[in-house]
Write a protein that holds these residues in place. Sequence first.
Motif, PDB file in Angstrom:
ATOM      1  N   MET A 185       0.820  -1.208   0.000  1.00  0.00           N
ATOM      2  CA  MET A 185       0.000   0.000   0.000  1.00  0.00           C
ATOM      3  C   MET A 185       0.861   1.268   0.000  1.00  0.00           C
ATOM      4  SD  MET A 185      -2.953   0.902   2.710  1.00  0.00           S
ATOM      5  CE  MET A 185      -2.271   2.301   3.533  1.00  0.00           C
ATOM      6  N   VAL A 186       1.967   1.260   0.756  1.00  0.00           N
ATOM      7  CA  VAL A 186       2.802   2.465   0.794  1.00  0.00           C
ATOM      8  C   VAL A 186       3.885   2.414  -0.284  1.00  0.00           C
ATOM      9  CG1 VAL A 186       2.385   2.851   3.256  1.00  0.00           C
ATOM     10  CG2 VAL A 186       4.409   1.558   2.544  1.00  0.00           C
ATOM     11  N   GLY A 187       3.790   1.423  -1.181  1.00  0.00           N
ATOM     12  CA  GLY A 187       4.688   1.369  -2.335  1.00  0.00           C
ATOM     13  C   GLY A 187       6.078   0.854  -2.027  1.00  0.00           C
ATOM     14  N   LEU A 188       6.200  -0.008  -1.022  1.00  0.00           N
ATOM     15  CA  LEU A 188       7.530  -0.499  -0.653  1.00  0.00           C
ATOM     16  C   LEU A 188       7.560  -2.026  -0.581  1.00  0.00           C
ATOM     17  CD1 LEU A 188       8.442   2.071   2.149  1.00  0.00           C
ATOM     18  CD2 LEU A 188       9.449   1.911  -0.121  1.00  0.00           C
ATOM     19  N   ALA A 189       6.769  -2.665  -1.433  1.00  0.00           N
ATOM     20  CA  ALA A 189       6.666  -4.126  -1.365  1.00  0.00           C
ATOM     21  C   ALA A 189       8.040  -4.796  -1.459  1.00  0.00           C
ATOM     22  CB  ALA A 189       5.759  -4.626  -2.485  1.00  0.00           C
ATOM     23  N   GLU A 190       8.925  -4.217  -2.218  1.00  0.00           N
ATOM     24  CA  GLU A 190      10.213  -4.888  -2.463  1.00  0.00           C
ATOM     25  C   GLU A 190      11.260  -4.582  -1.384  1.00  0.00           C
ATOM     26  OE1 GLU A 190      10.704  -0.860  -4.237  1.00  0.00           O
ATOM     27  OE2 GLU A 190       9.108  -2.259  -3.757  1.00  0.00           O
ATOM     28  N   GLN A 244      11.784   5.449   4.725  1.00  0.00           N
ATOM     29  CA  GLN A 244      11.680   5.151   6.162  1.00  0.00           C
ATOM     30  C   GLN A 244      10.371   5.674   6.737  1.00  0.00           C
ATOM     31  OE1 GLN A 244      15.076   5.672   8.814  1.00  0.00           O
ATOM     32  NE2 GLN A 244      16.395   5.975   7.063  1.00  0.00           N
ATOM     33  N   GLN A 245       9.988   6.888   6.315  1.00  0.00           N
ATOM     34  CA  GLN A 245       8.762   7.453   6.862  1.00  0.00           C
ATOM     35  C   GLN A 245       7.549   6.659   6.404  1.00  0.00           C
ATOM     36  OE1 GLN A 245       7.814   8.691   9.407  1.00  0.00           O
ATOM     37  NE2 GLN A 245       8.068  10.901   9.299  1.00  0.00           N
ATOM     38  N   ARG A 246       7.603   6.142   5.181  1.00  0.00           N
ATOM     39  CA  ARG A 246       6.469   5.324   4.717  1.00  0.00           C
ATOM     40  C   ARG A 246       6.399   4.012   5.489  1.00  0.00           C
ATOM     41  NH1 ARG A 246       6.925   4.707  -1.401  1.00  0.00           N
ATOM     42  NH2 ARG A 246       9.075   5.471  -1.251  1.00  0.00           N
ATOM     43  N   VAL A 247       7.567   3.453   5.832  1.00  0.00           N
ATOM     44  CA  VAL A 247       7.568   2.254   6.686  1.00  0.00           C
ATOM     45  C   VAL A 247       6.981   2.594   8.053  1.00  0.00           C
ATOM     46  CG1 VAL A 247       9.004   0.554   7.879  1.00  0.00           C
ATOM     47  CG2 VAL A 247       9.528   1.188   5.517  1.00  0.00           C
ATOM     48  N   ALA A 248       7.351   3.757   8.575  1.00  0.00           N
ATOM     49  CA  ALA A 248       6.833   4.162   9.888  1.00  0.00           C
ATOM     50  C   ALA A 248       5.310   4.283   9.849  1.00  0.00           C
ATOM     51  CB  ALA A 248       7.469   5.482  10.323  1.00  0.00           C
ATOM     52  N   ILE A 249       4.786   4.789   8.738  1.00  0.00           N
ATOM     53  CA  ILE A 249       3.325   4.881   8.601  1.00  0.00           C
ATOM     54  C   ILE A 249       2.717   3.479   8.563  1.00  0.00           C
ATOM     55  CG2 ILE A 249       1.447   5.614   7.070  1.00  0.00           C
ATOM     56  CD1 ILE A 249       3.245   8.005   6.243  1.00  0.00           C
ATOM     57  N   ALA A 250       3.347   2.583   7.799  1.00  0.00           N
ATOM     58  CA  ALA A 250       2.848   1.202   7.733  1.00  0.00           C
ATOM     59  C   ALA A 250       2.893   0.547   9.112  1.00  0.00           C
ATOM     60  CB  ALA A 250       3.686   0.393   6.738  1.00  0.00           C
ATOM     61  N   ARG A 251       3.962   0.825   9.869  1.00  0.00           N
ATOM     62  CA  ARG A 251       4.094   0.246  11.202  1.00  0.00           C
ATOM     63  C   ARG A 251       2.946   0.702  12.110  1.00  0.00           C
ATOM     64  NH1 ARG A 251       9.304   1.674  14.865  1.00  0.00           N
ATOM     65  NH2 ARG A 251       8.315   3.727  14.850  1.00  0.00           N
ATOM     66  N   ALA A 252       2.615   1.999  12.015  1.00  0.00           N
ATOM     67  CA  ALA A 252       1.514   2.512  12.833  1.00  0.00           C
ATOM     68  C   ALA A 252       0.184   1.908  12.389  1.00  0.00           C
ATOM     69  CB  ALA A 252       1.467   4.034  12.757  1.00  0.00           C
ATOM     70  N   LEU A 253       0.002   1.772  11.056  1.00  0.00           N
ATOM     71  CA  LEU A 253      -1.275   1.251  10.542  1.00  0.00           C
ATOM     72  C   LEU A 253      -1.476  -0.219  10.898  1.00  0.00           C
ATOM     73  CD1 LEU A 253      -1.345   2.864   6.985  1.00  0.00           C
ATOM     74  CD2 LEU A 253      -2.724   3.504   8.975  1.00  0.00           C
ATOM     75  N   ALA A 254      -0.379  -0.932  11.124  1.00  0.00           N
ATOM     76  CA  ALA A 254      -0.481  -2.363  11.435  1.00  0.00           C
ATOM     77  C   ALA A 254      -1.269  -2.609  12.715  1.00  0.00           C
ATOM     78  CB  ALA A 254       0.913  -2.983  11.547  1.00  0.00           C
ATOM     79  N   MET A 255      -1.376  -1.589  13.558  1.00  0.00           N
ATOM     80  CA  MET A 255      -2.142  -1.747  14.802  1.00  0.00           C
ATOM     81  C   MET A 255      -3.629  -1.435  14.592  1.00  0.00           C
ATOM     82  SD  MET A 255      -0.077  -2.875  16.985  1.00  0.00           S
ATOM     83  CE  MET A 255      -0.758  -2.612  18.611  1.00  0.00           C
ATOM     84  N   GLU A 256      -4.027  -1.188  13.350  1.00  0.00           N
ATOM     85  CA  GLU A 256      -5.420  -0.850  13.029  1.00  0.00           C
ATOM     86  C   GLU A 256      -5.927   0.289  13.910  1.00  0.00           C
ATOM     87  OE1 GLU A 256      -6.743  -2.715  10.606  1.00  0.00           O
ATOM     88  OE2 GLU A 256      -5.373  -4.427  10.597  1.00  0.00           O
ATOM     89  N   PRO A 257      -5.247   1.437  13.872  1.00  0.00           N
ATOM     90  CA  PRO A 257      -5.621   2.513  14.787  1.00  0.00           C
ATOM     91  C   PRO A 257      -6.924   3.200  14.364  1.00  0.00           C
ATOM     92  CG  PRO A 257      -3.909   3.259  13.302  1.00  0.00           C
ATOM     93  CD  PRO A 257      -4.115   1.805  13.000  1.00  0.00           C
ATOM     94  N   LYS A 258      -7.585   3.816  15.356  1.00  0.00           N
ATOM     95  CA  LYS A 258      -8.792   4.603  15.088  1.00  0.00           C
ATOM     96  C   LYS A 258      -8.438   6.025  14.695  1.00  0.00           C
ATOM     97  CE  LYS A 258     -11.717   2.465  18.628  1.00  0.00           C
ATOM     98  NZ  LYS A 258     -12.443   2.765  19.883  1.00  0.00           N
ATOM     99  N   LEU A 259      -7.213   6.419  15.093  1.00  0.00           N
ATOM    100  CA  LEU A 259      -6.800   7.809  14.905  1.00  0.00           C
ATOM    101  C   LEU A 259      -5.312   7.795  14.597  1.00  0.00           C
ATOM    102  CD1 LEU A 259      -7.128  10.951  15.418  1.00  0.00           C
ATOM    103  CD2 LEU A 259      -6.566  10.464  17.807  1.00  0.00           C
TER     104      LEU A 259
END
Lengths: 320, 261
Positions: B142-147, B161-176
């Motif tokens: 989704m954040v374009g870093l599959a490879e 790195q920042q896109r990975v950080a976003i993916a890391r946060a999203l992995a917790m299925e946050p509400k906010l």
Amino acid sequence: MTQQDGKSTTLGVAVIAHGEDEIRVVPRRMVGRWIGAAVVSIAAAWVIYQLVTNPAYDWGTVWHYFLDGTVLQGLWMTLLLTALTMVAGALLGVLLAIMRLSGNPVMTVASTTFIWFFRGTPALVQLIFWFNLATLFPQISLGIPFGGPAFWSASTNALVTPFIAAMLGLGLNEGAYMAEIVRGGILSVDRGQDDAVRALGLRPWQGMRRIVLPQAMRSIIPATGNQTIGMLKYTSLASIVALHELLYSVQTIYNVTFQTIPLLIVASVWYLILTTVLSLAQVKVEQHFSRGERGSASDTRGRWGRLIHAVVTRGSVRHA
Amino acid sequence: MHENSRHASFLEARDLRKSFGSLEVLKGVSLEVARGEVACLLGPSGSGKSTLLRCINHLEVLDSGRITLDSELIGYEKHGEVLREISVRQLCQQRSMIGMVFQNFNLFPHMNVVENIIEAPRLVKGVSRQDSVDRAHELLAMVGLAEKADNYPRQLSGGQQQRVAIARALAMEPKLMLFDEPTSALDPELVGEVLTVMRMLAEQGMTMIVVTHEMAFAREVADTVVFMDDGLVVERGGPDEVLGSPRHERTRSFLARTVRR
Ligand SMILES: Nc1ncnc2c1ncn2[C@@H]1O[C@H](COP(=O)(O)OP(=O)(O)OP(=O)(O)O)[C@@H](O)[C@H]1O
Ligand SMILES: [Mg+2]
């Protein structure tokens, strides 16, 4: 212009082709270095001369006892004590460091007081103290304190053997030093890591174990190596309570044969062999832990390697 | 009574106050964000934007005021008339519902990209390794870093790195999701790729509070723009209002300075 190539100073005389001109580079004359070399050579020659000619060294006796059973037994005890005190010290150090950084005032004060006391008194004094614990508490009991019933009880003298006294004296002392090393390592980890850990909802101990401590290792490991090398020698303090480690084992021999110097040489050579092996192991471990770190990829020789390289290539050691 | 049940916003922060020593950083800040809303937070350096975000997920403890997310009080429990601090366990549970992205990424340098992403779902939510790895690959796509799944953070550019950080946060299925200047540490040419991911998140209906200096992003993506100065919310409204025709002098002078930059 002549300083452009740093290597030219290490090669003595170098010729640099510079476009059309050829410039011959003659290094600074270093008179002081020559005088220094002369003094060192004379001193080294004298050391070797007296080692060979002074009969009191009694090299024959040194070789005779080098692999003696008593000495090897002492050697084994030295290694065992070093390993056990370092493991105990490291575990205690992690515990004390986490207590100190916990933010819980009771824990912080308890840890700080422990470190203050055990770093502030000599290991030798602590060792003798533990060995004489029976004077203070003749019996050690497990039960309700302040005069309640005891479920289990034993004589302190039977319990605190020389080995236990050495473990307590050296281990608690080491724990205090390791606590400061671990604390420094934890504090060296970027604060942002802790923010990330907490924002993700990890529990404090999960963050410590999975994220912070592994990164703190980078600075804890080299310092622990130094501590281990130091501990290997500190174990000789246990000879004072008649623990059969390396120094005590040669003492038992020379107390009978009066060949004091040759037997101290036996012990010293063994200590040197062990510390050298540990130092080399430390270089390997450090290389392993700095692998992939920025700036280390180009030079994998490590500190020792660089130093030896610098020496054998006759380069100046100023910037090594 | 049920003060929260009727017109309650999804996120509601009321009269937040926070001091560091003698320095009062938040002087009574109130903020409401509806479900699916994107609020951009602007303001000069030191105005308290980061502190506000850090109070929302209880990284900083408030001196007074209260925060509710989806009608749940953050950091406290109501016991009759008193607010009692919740247990560490409950607090971690609450934090795991709020994703946060930092200016300096704060990825775990000793773990590769996938390990970074699966760490919290596994430890906090007890997701199985296989499921969390599968989800990590989806998020990376989704954040374009599959490879880049097996790379270590230091092998990635700042934008990656920042896109990975976003993916890391999203992995917790946050509400906010909270973003604290997510592009400020990036080279200009890498800003776009991070903003693209954030824009996509906004379109998917994620509720977001974004501290940023990217005016174009605020204008285009924000539902609400909030201008803070000196520990107070000075002005809030739609992006056209606040950025186009600000009512307050302080907002105007801040925008003038920012646009000139
Ligand atoms: N942990 C802390 N201890 C002491 N002072 C702090 C702490 N965190 C923030 N501050 C101070 O609080 C004030 C507000 O800081 P904050 O980081 O919230 O501002 P900001 O609006 O995010 O600014 P910037 O745009 O520079 O990030 C600053 O003066 C800062 O120095
Ligand atoms: Mg900030």
